[in-house]
Scaffold this motif. Sequence first.
Motif, short mmCIF file in Angstrom:
data_model
loop_
_atom_site.label_atom_id
_atom_site.label_comp_id
_atom_site.label_asym_id
_atom_site.label_seq_id
_atom_site.Cartn_x
_atom_site.Cartn_y
_atom_site.Cartn_z
N GLY A 255 -66.43 -24.14 64.20
CA GLY A 255 -65.52 -25.06 63.52
C GLY A 255 -65.24 -26.32 64.34
N LEU A 256 -64.04 -26.87 64.16
CA LEU A 256 -63.69 -28.13 64.80
C LEU A 256 -63.33 -27.94 66.27
CD1 LEU A 256 -63.26 -31.16 64.44
CD2 LEU A 256 -60.89 -30.68 63.79
N PHE A 257 -62.50 -26.95 66.57
CA PHE A 257 -62.02 -26.76 67.94
C PHE A 257 -62.54 -25.49 68.60
CE2 PHE A 257 -58.71 -29.34 65.86
CZ PHE A 257 -58.74 -30.45 66.70
N GLY A 258 -63.36 -24.71 67.91
CA GLY A 258 -63.93 -23.51 68.50
C GLY A 258 -63.02 -22.30 68.43
N LYS A 259 -63.57 -21.15 68.74
CA LYS A 259 -62.81 -19.89 68.72
C LYS A 259 -62.02 -19.66 70.00
CE LYS A 259 -66.07 -17.61 65.60
NZ LYS A 259 -67.07 -16.51 65.45
N GLY A 260 -62.28 -20.47 71.03
CA GLY A 260 -61.55 -20.32 72.28
C GLY A 260 -62.40 -19.70 73.37
N PHE A 261 -62.01 -19.99 74.60
CA PHE A 261 -62.74 -19.50 75.77
C PHE A 261 -62.80 -17.98 75.78
CE2 PHE A 261 -62.60 -18.47 80.45
CZ PHE A 261 -63.93 -18.79 80.69
N MET A 262 -64.03 -17.44 75.86
CA MET A 262 -64.31 -16.01 75.88
C MET A 262 -63.93 -15.30 74.58
SD MET A 262 -63.45 -14.89 79.83
CE MET A 262 -64.39 -13.36 79.62
N PHE A 281 -76.35 -22.97 74.42
CA PHE A 281 -75.67 -24.03 73.67
C PHE A 281 -74.96 -23.45 72.44
CE2 PHE A 281 -75.92 -27.37 70.30
CZ PHE A 281 -74.98 -28.22 70.85
N ALA A 282 -75.55 -22.43 71.82
CA ALA A 282 -74.90 -21.78 70.68
C ALA A 282 -73.61 -21.09 71.12
CB ALA A 282 -75.85 -20.78 70.03
N ALA A 283 -73.65 -20.41 72.27
CA ALA A 283 -72.46 -19.76 72.81
C ALA A 283 -71.37 -20.79 73.13
CB ALA A 283 -72.81 -18.95 74.05
N TYR A 284 -71.78 -21.91 73.72
CA TYR A 284 -70.82 -22.98 74.04
C TYR A 284 -70.18 -23.54 72.77
CZ TYR A 284 -69.06 -27.52 75.59
OH TYR A 284 -68.26 -28.60 75.83
N SER A 285 -71.00 -23.83 71.76
CA SER A 285 -70.48 -24.44 70.53
C SER A 285 -69.56 -23.50 69.79
CB SER A 285 -71.66 -24.85 69.62
OG SER A 285 -72.46 -25.82 70.24
N GLU A 287 -67.50 -21.31 71.07
CA GLU A 287 -66.19 -21.19 71.73
C GLU A 287 -65.44 -22.51 71.83
OE1 GLU A 287 -66.56 -19.10 75.40
OE2 GLU A 287 -67.08 -17.21 74.39
N PHE A 288 -66.16 -23.65 71.86
CA PHE A 288 -65.50 -24.94 72.05
C PHE A 288 -65.60 -25.87 70.85
CE2 PHE A 288 -66.61 -23.36 76.28
CZ PHE A 288 -65.34 -23.34 76.87
N GLY A 289 -66.32 -25.45 69.81
CA GLY A 289 -66.33 -26.16 68.55
C GLY A 289 -66.99 -27.53 68.58
N LEU A 290 -66.78 -28.27 67.48
CA LEU A 290 -67.38 -29.59 67.35
C LEU A 290 -66.87 -30.55 68.41
CD1 LEU A 290 -69.14 -31.60 65.79
CD2 LEU A 290 -67.16 -32.04 64.30
N VAL A 291 -65.58 -30.48 68.71
CA VAL A 291 -65.00 -31.38 69.71
C VAL A 291 -65.64 -31.14 71.08
CG1 VAL A 291 -62.89 -32.02 70.95
CG2 VAL A 291 -62.82 -31.64 68.48
N GLY A 292 -65.73 -29.89 71.47
CA GLY A 292 -66.35 -29.56 72.76
C GLY A 292 -67.81 -29.95 72.80
#
Length: 384
Positions: A255-262, A281-285, A287-292
């Motif tokens: 999503g926009l802001f991700g599911k959160g760290f871990m 990169f999929a794991a990063y996206s 957890e940190f979403g579009l903004v991250g």
Amino acid sequence: MAAVFEKPPLLQRIAPSLHGFDGPLAFAVFLLACAGLLTMYSSGFDHGTRFADHARNMLLAGFIMFVVAQVPPQRLMRFAVPVYVVGVALLIAVAIFGITKKGAKRWVNIGVVIQPSEILKIGLPLMLAWWFQKREGQLRPFDFMVAGLLLVVPVGLIMKQPDLGTSLLVLAAGLAVIFFAGLPWKLIVPPVLVALVAGVLLIAFEAQLCAEGVRWPILHDYQQQRICTLLDPSKDPLGKGFHIIQGMIAIGSGGLFGKGFMQGTQTHLEFIPERTTDFIFAAYSEEFGLVGTLLLIAGFIFLILRGLAIALEASTLFSRLLAAAITMIFFTYAFVNMGMVSGILPVVGVPLPFISYGGTAMVTLGMGLGILMSIARSRRLVQT
């Protein structure tokens, strides 16, 4: 008497070695390294010693960068021919009596087992930059033909292994040198148009070209399957299309802001294959979403722009071409990795710089950064 033999503080002793380092480039690398450590901790905390090994690899890359940065570009130029010749000789050795693992012959035992293709990631742009430096002011079409031959030999040997990912990186670095050396547009436009037409035809006739039993004469079977899977991953969602589908699901679910760290479910329930290497990169996206993701892309863009600025400000043709080629390596790493995870490019073994786990790739990145620092440093030392 004691004062005469008193050693100066450590910082004062190493200060001359740090003088002239490019601050913006170092800052960009620091931010990307922090993002890499954060992501590796989340995706690899239950994956043995991945996080600790990743941190060790980063320290090793930093040390290599520091050492290489002390070597002036003029001295780097002396290594161009020996490094290229040794690299190509080792690639030939791989073709003759190399070590095969998982269907690929990429390694050779010379007392220690090495992957010679990694040498050419730096050795080829070094060689081409040396060649055009020697021909400065008297470039002819023949000189570009020689450069093309110097490029085709190692790329062909690497593709034969087969190793499509590394061959793309070596090809991109070599083409960057040739382009920035002044390759005429009349030689650039035709192959670009042919590639565009081929892409359109491939998409239009995907059903016929990817039908069962159809074989493409140029590519290996697994390479053909990767392209066909890219065009329609739903044909084999639990097999060849699994990687792409799960990667896209993870990216979209952030999503926009991700599911959160871990907190990434696709990551920690192990739906994402190779979550600490090619598909991190999929794991990063997730957890940190579009903004991250946009912040990460901005970090890479800043790194690439800074590398091109260093190339533009370099004092010799050799330094300009080498800096531009090294920068293109970083661009190709990032673009190909993000593209394949997002489903817009075929899946190839290309890691995401500073984020993905991998000791060999980190050493290459450290050498590349060291060369950029050396070029920037030499320019600043001349100005002062």
